[in-house]
Design a protein around this motif. Structure first.
Motif, PDB file in Angstrom:
ATOM      1  N   UNK A  34       0.804  -1.117  -0.035  1.00  0.00           N
ATOM      2  CA  UNK A  34      -0.048  -0.025   0.003  1.00  0.00           C
ATOM      3  C   UNK A  34       1.030   1.227  -0.069  1.00  0.00           C
ATOM      4  N   UNK A  35       1.686   1.567  -1.155  1.00  0.00           N
ATOM      5  CA  UNK A  35       2.378   2.549  -1.251  1.00  0.00           C
ATOM      6  C   UNK A  35       1.628   3.556  -2.328  1.00  0.00           C
ATOM      7  N   UNK A  36       1.309   4.720  -1.673  1.00  0.00           N
ATOM      8  CA  UNK A  36       0.591   5.791  -2.834  1.00  0.00           C
ATOM      9  C   UNK A  36       1.507   6.133  -4.068  1.00  0.00           C
ATOM     10  N   UNK A  37       0.599   6.266  -4.868  1.00  0.00           N
ATOM     11  CA  UNK A  37       1.439   6.611  -6.415  1.00  0.00           C
ATOM     12  C   UNK A  37       2.113   8.071  -6.147  1.00  0.00           C
ATOM     13  N   UNK A  38       3.251   8.313  -6.627  1.00  0.00           N
ATOM     14  CA  UNK A  38       4.081   9.394  -6.550  1.00  0.00           C
ATOM     15  C   UNK A  38       3.394  10.750  -6.959  1.00  0.00           C
ATOM     16  N   UNK A  39       2.686  10.584  -7.919  1.00  0.00           N
ATOM     17  CA  UNK A  39       2.180  11.926  -8.830  1.00  0.00           C
ATOM     18  C   UNK A  39       0.897  12.215  -8.020  1.00  0.00           C
ATOM     19  N   UNK A  40       0.161  11.087  -7.604  1.00  0.00           N
ATOM     20  CA  UNK A  40      -1.044  11.404  -6.611  1.00  0.00           C
ATOM     21  C   UNK A  40      -1.003  11.986  -5.213  1.00  0.00           C
ATOM     22  N   UNK A  41       0.175  11.309  -4.722  1.00  0.00           N
ATOM     23  CA  UNK A  41       0.717  11.950  -3.239  1.00  0.00           C
ATOM     24  C   UNK A  41       1.043  13.488  -3.284  1.00  0.00           C
ATOM     25  N   UNK A  42       1.933  13.695  -4.531  1.00  0.00           N
ATOM     26  CA  UNK A  42       2.296  15.181  -4.741  1.00  0.00           C
ATOM     27  C   UNK A  42       1.203  15.999  -4.951  1.00  0.00           C
ATOM     28  N   UNK A  43       0.103  15.538  -5.662  1.00  0.00           N
ATOM     29  CA  UNK A  43      -1.140  16.294  -5.758  1.00  0.00           C
ATOM     30  C   UNK A  43      -1.993  16.513  -4.729  1.00  0.00           C
ATOM     31  N   UNK A  44      -2.149  15.701  -3.683  1.00  0.00           N
ATOM     32  CA  UNK A  44      -2.717  15.772  -2.191  1.00  0.00           C
ATOM     33  C   UNK A  44      -1.813  16.808  -1.521  1.00  0.00           C
ATOM     34  N   UNK A  45      -0.601  16.426  -1.599  1.00  0.00           N
ATOM     35  CA  UNK A  45       0.261  17.520  -0.713  1.00  0.00           C
ATOM     36  C   UNK A  45       0.157  19.003  -1.270  1.00  0.00           C
ATOM     37  N   UNK A  46      -0.041  19.100  -2.292  1.00  0.00           N
ATOM     38  CA  UNK A  46      -0.311  20.518  -2.853  1.00  0.00           C
ATOM     39  C   UNK A  46      -1.627  21.138  -2.996  1.00  0.00           C
ATOM     40  N   UNK A  47      -2.402  20.075  -3.104  1.00  0.00           N
ATOM     41  CA  UNK A  47      -3.680  20.532  -3.421  1.00  0.00           C
ATOM     42  C   UNK A  47      -4.370  20.833  -2.150  1.00  0.00           C
ATOM     43  N   UNK A  48      -4.184  20.378  -1.011  1.00  0.00           N
ATOM     44  CA  UNK A  48      -4.672  20.607   0.450  1.00  0.00           C
ATOM     45  C   UNK A  48      -4.350  22.106   0.732  1.00  0.00           C
TER      46      UNK A  48
END
Length: 812
Positions: A317-331
């Motif tokens: 269960x390792x999040x995709x890098x692109x989606x993780x970056x999107x969450x970190x920036x979007x929030x």
């Protein structure tokens, strides 16, 4: 005096009698934004106990949403890992292997089911010292021994009935590389009873392979399945985004009072908004850290959680890098944007806060425009999601999001209009309605996530119900006549009576009907050179078994019946032999060349006609139906035996007893549940994923609602203490809080039903299905949403009771 770049320079000038600093330039540079955001962050971090409490509540609300978003980002990699593991251990061969070698091994399925839990088993027999072992297994088990998954070891230890069915000696565990999840029930067992099948699969009981991982059986599900997947992701993740946006607005009233104080000391309106955004940004950043930590902790616990047979190892269960970056920036960006938008209609003055919305009704037109645009995006796709067409996933996702967001946009207008009409009533009712009339924003925000979740769930359930037939195969079986089918290939048809007798004598079996199934061909097949060997089905059983397959006139030992095909066709070319007195060869070849010795048999002149009927498995028998006295089973070549079983209702373990009997009868015995429909595996996994995701989303909704409820009560604790001090009954205040929750919830659920029906109608139009009102789904989803909200309200009662103590006035 402070330097001009200091934020409170105007305040210093004012208290010293000088002229205040000029207002900030309308054009704000990046440095000014950074300075004011940092100041807001310092206020959030250094505001004392009250400030830290507000920040922590915001962080918890945001963190819960971030944790679920990270979990969603981890799902694609997890499913990819599961698929690679499945392919790596797949035992399907790349082709028929005729001869053994030092690298080949024989395999046979040993799958079973226990209490509706599927157990996958594989019997193995190496044919050479270099035979490959499957992933996660250090060495192939010896005959009579096995290696098992940890979950299966626990299940075997707790259930002697299952241990009787899988009697092999436990030699060890299968490693993570060989299992798709910690809850998977899997085993490999060694067997010395395996023999290789020939190319026609007429001999032997095992398949010869030279390794694992040669085959992938992934199904292409089509655009309808893609539509289900997209809508499901929107429905599950959009409420998370709504709750994150709501969480960054916690403590709005206290924040406004602080901003008014900042205006008093010289800050202009733009600066106060940027400071407020800095406070929200700090809470969002703390929420990011909390959400990341919560995800990491939850990931470590994932191996102990199983939802509808879905489980995973933490490492998978390792999040995709692109989606993780999107969450970190979007929030953080969303936190700043939401705060700025929420203050757009608020005038912050040095002596107080004036909300421009008070006294002015909300406009409806732009709120209705959002779902209209969403439907407009979906309308061009009406009737196009069929067959092998390509689906525009972006268009579908944006359209569905806009329809659901439109529901939340209309909700504040509905709440405002309805509560504005409420008058009179008991004291709790008046307290609740007046509070809603003064500020309905908080109530609407609190139920907006529930409204989105319920609306999306209704639409998704309508779509699932409408297209379920596309992913289910109708078997025609009648579970009311029989619940199990036990079948096996036999080398000698003479063994059939004992086989059937053992099934019938099993504990929990109320009725069993068994028969032999074989084939015959033309009488001159041995001399034919054209390879034309038409087949004629032959079933041999007692009268009770034959009556399950045909409507018989009179049946007695020695009877033979001729049953024509149901459709009247003669595709096999043997109908001319299907008559009394005709001769048949019971040795029907399985390939183009006749092999073996002819076994000629003559249909008795006394054979009578019968009419085929649907048997319990959903099949229509035709050909020859004979009793054992007329055609002994040992005369048939390579027959199979089928036994339909009816189970006693008063024996809960009847099905497991039959499966145990099947296991004792030897390799290759199949025990199959008779169901009227059989769903496709990928569709079943999608439904299970929906249940798992809905459970997590509802848990997030409940936790976030509780955080928001506690923050609202904390903002009003002094007011509650004043009311109690003036003699207001605590029970009246409790009921007022309940009414403040109930009114928006009811309005939100009504709006959710309308929005869900609208989105559901659009989705049904896309797949070309007629509109159908699913009242059951609507009632169930609404009840779940209401239950979550009212459960949170009840959980907030103990802190509410403490906040109503008169000692809360000490700081007044």
């Amino acid at each position: 005096m402070s330097a001009p770049h200091e934020p409170f320079a105007g305040f210093d000038a004012a208290v010293s009698g000088g002229r205040p600093a000029p207002p900030a330039n309308s054009r704000t540079d990046l440095g000014t934004w950074a300075r004011d955001l940092a100041m807001g962050a310092r206020f959030a971090a250094g505001g004392g106990r009250d400030g830290w409490t507000r920040t922590l509540l915001t962080a918890v609300g945001v963190g819960l949403g971030v944790a679920l978003l990270l979990l969603a980002a981890a799902v694609p990699p997890m499913m990819d890992v599961r698929d690679h593991k499945r392919v790596a251990r797949d035992a399907m061969s790349g082709g028929f292997i005729a001869r053994p070698s030092d690298r080949t091994l024989l395999i046979a399925d040993a799958n079973t089911t226990f209490h509706e839990k599927d157990i996958t088993g594989l019997l193995v027999k190496p044919e050479g010292p270099k035979a490959e072992h499957p992933p996660g297994v250090a060495a192939l088990p010896a005959p009579g021994h096995m290696v098992v998954s940890p979950a299966l070891r626990r299940l075997l230890a707790a259930n002697p009935l299952l241990r009787e069915r899988i009697p092999y000696t436990d030699d060890g565990l299968i490693g993570h590389a060989g299992l798709m999840g910690p809850a998977e029930l899997y085993f490999y067992a060694g067997s010395d009873r395996l023999t290789a099948r020939n190319s026609a699969w007429t001999q032997g009981n095992a398949m010869r392979i030279d390794g694992f991982g040669h085959h992938s059986n992934s199904q292409v599900m089509g655009p309808t399945f893609d539509l289900l997947l997209i809508v499901m992701l929107v429905v599950l993740l959009l409420p998370v985004a709504v709750f994150i946006g709501t969480s960054v607005r916690l403590g709005g009233e206290r924040r406004d009072r602080r901003l008014a104080a900042l205006r008093l000391v010289g800050a202009d309106s733009r600066m106060t908004r940027r400071i407020a955004a800095g406070e929200a940004l700090f809470g969002a950043l703390v929420g990011l850290v909390f959400g990341g930590a919560l995800f990491l902790v939850g990931r470590q616990l994932a191996s102990h959680v199983t939802i509808r047979d879905i489980s995973a190892y933490p490492a998978d269960m390792t999040p995709q890098t692109g989606l993780t970056v999107l969450v970190v920036l979007a929030v953080p960006v969303a936190a700043v944007a939401v705060t700025m938008l929420s203050l757009r209609g608020t005038v912050i003055e040095p002596l107080g806060v004036v909300r421009q919305g008070v006294g002015r009704r909300r406009r409806l037109w732009w709120r209705l425009l959002i779902p209209v645009v969403g439907v407009g995006l979906l309308a061009p796709l009406f009737g196009t999601v069929q067959g092998d067409s390509q689906l525009n996933t972006t268009q579908v996702a944006v359209g569905a999001v806009m329809v659901l967001v439109g529901v939340t946009a209309v909700l504040p207008w509905v709440v405002e209009r309805v509560v504005g009409l409420l008058r009179g009533g008991p004291v709790p009712w008046q307290l609740a309605t007046r509070r809603l009339q003064l500020n309905s924003n908080a109530a609407a925000r609190m139920v907006s996530g529930v409204t989105v979740a319920v609306a999306g769930a209704i639409a998704l359930q309508m779509l699932f119900t409408a297209v379920s037939g596309d992913f289910e195969r109708v078997t025609g079986a009648d579970p009311s006549r029989a619940q199990l089918l036990v079948s096996s290939d036999l080398e000698d048809g003479g063994r059939a009576p004992r086989f059937i007798q053992q099934i019938a004598a099993t504990k929990g079996v109320s009725q069993a009907h068994g028969y032999l199934d074989a084939q015959a061909t033309r009488p001159d097949a041995a001399r034919a050179h054209d390879g034309d060997f038409p087949y004629l089905p032959v079933q041999v059983g007692d009268c009770a078994a034959l009556r399950q397959m045909a409507t018989l006139p009179v049946c007695a030992p020695g009877s033979v019946f001729i049953v024509p095909p149901v459709d009247g066709g003669d595709d096999s070319g043997v109908r001319r032999y299907l008559r009394p007195g005709a001769r048949l060869d019971l040795n029907r070849p399985e390939q183009d060349t006749y092999t073996g010795t002819p076994r000629l048999w003559t249909i008795p002149a006394s054979a009578t006609a019968a009419v085929s009927r649907t048997d319990p498995t959903g099949s229509h028998a035709w050909g020859l139906l004979a009793t054992p006295q007329a055609l002994p089973g040992d005369r048939l070549v390579r027959p199979s035996v089928d036994v339909t079983v009816s189970l006693a209702r008063n024996e809960p373990e009847a099905m497991e007893y039959v499966r145990n009997t099947g296991a004792r009868l030897g390799l290759g015995v199949s025990v199959m549940n008779l169901r009227s429909t059989t769903p496709k595996a990928a569709y079943t996994q999608l439904r299970r994923g929906l249940v798992a995701g809905a459970a997590l989303t509802m848990a997030l909704i409940g936790a976030s609602l509780l955080v928001m409820m506690l923050e609202q009560l904390r903002d009003r604790r002094k007011l509650l203490a004043v009311l109690v001090a003036f003699g207001t009954r605590r029970s009246a205040l409790v009921w007022s809080v309940m009414w403040q929750t109930a009114i928006p919830v009811v309005l939100g659920l009504v709006l959710a039903c309308a929005g869900g029906l609208g989105l559901g109608a659009a989705l049904l139009a896309m797949v070309g299905r007629p509109f159908h009102m699913d009242w059951g789904a609507m009632g169930l989803m609404s009840a779940i949403g209401a239950a979550v909200v009212f459960s949170v309200t009840l959980l907030s009662m103990p802190p509410l009771w403490r906040m109503m103590r008169p000692d809360g006035l000490r700081t007044e």
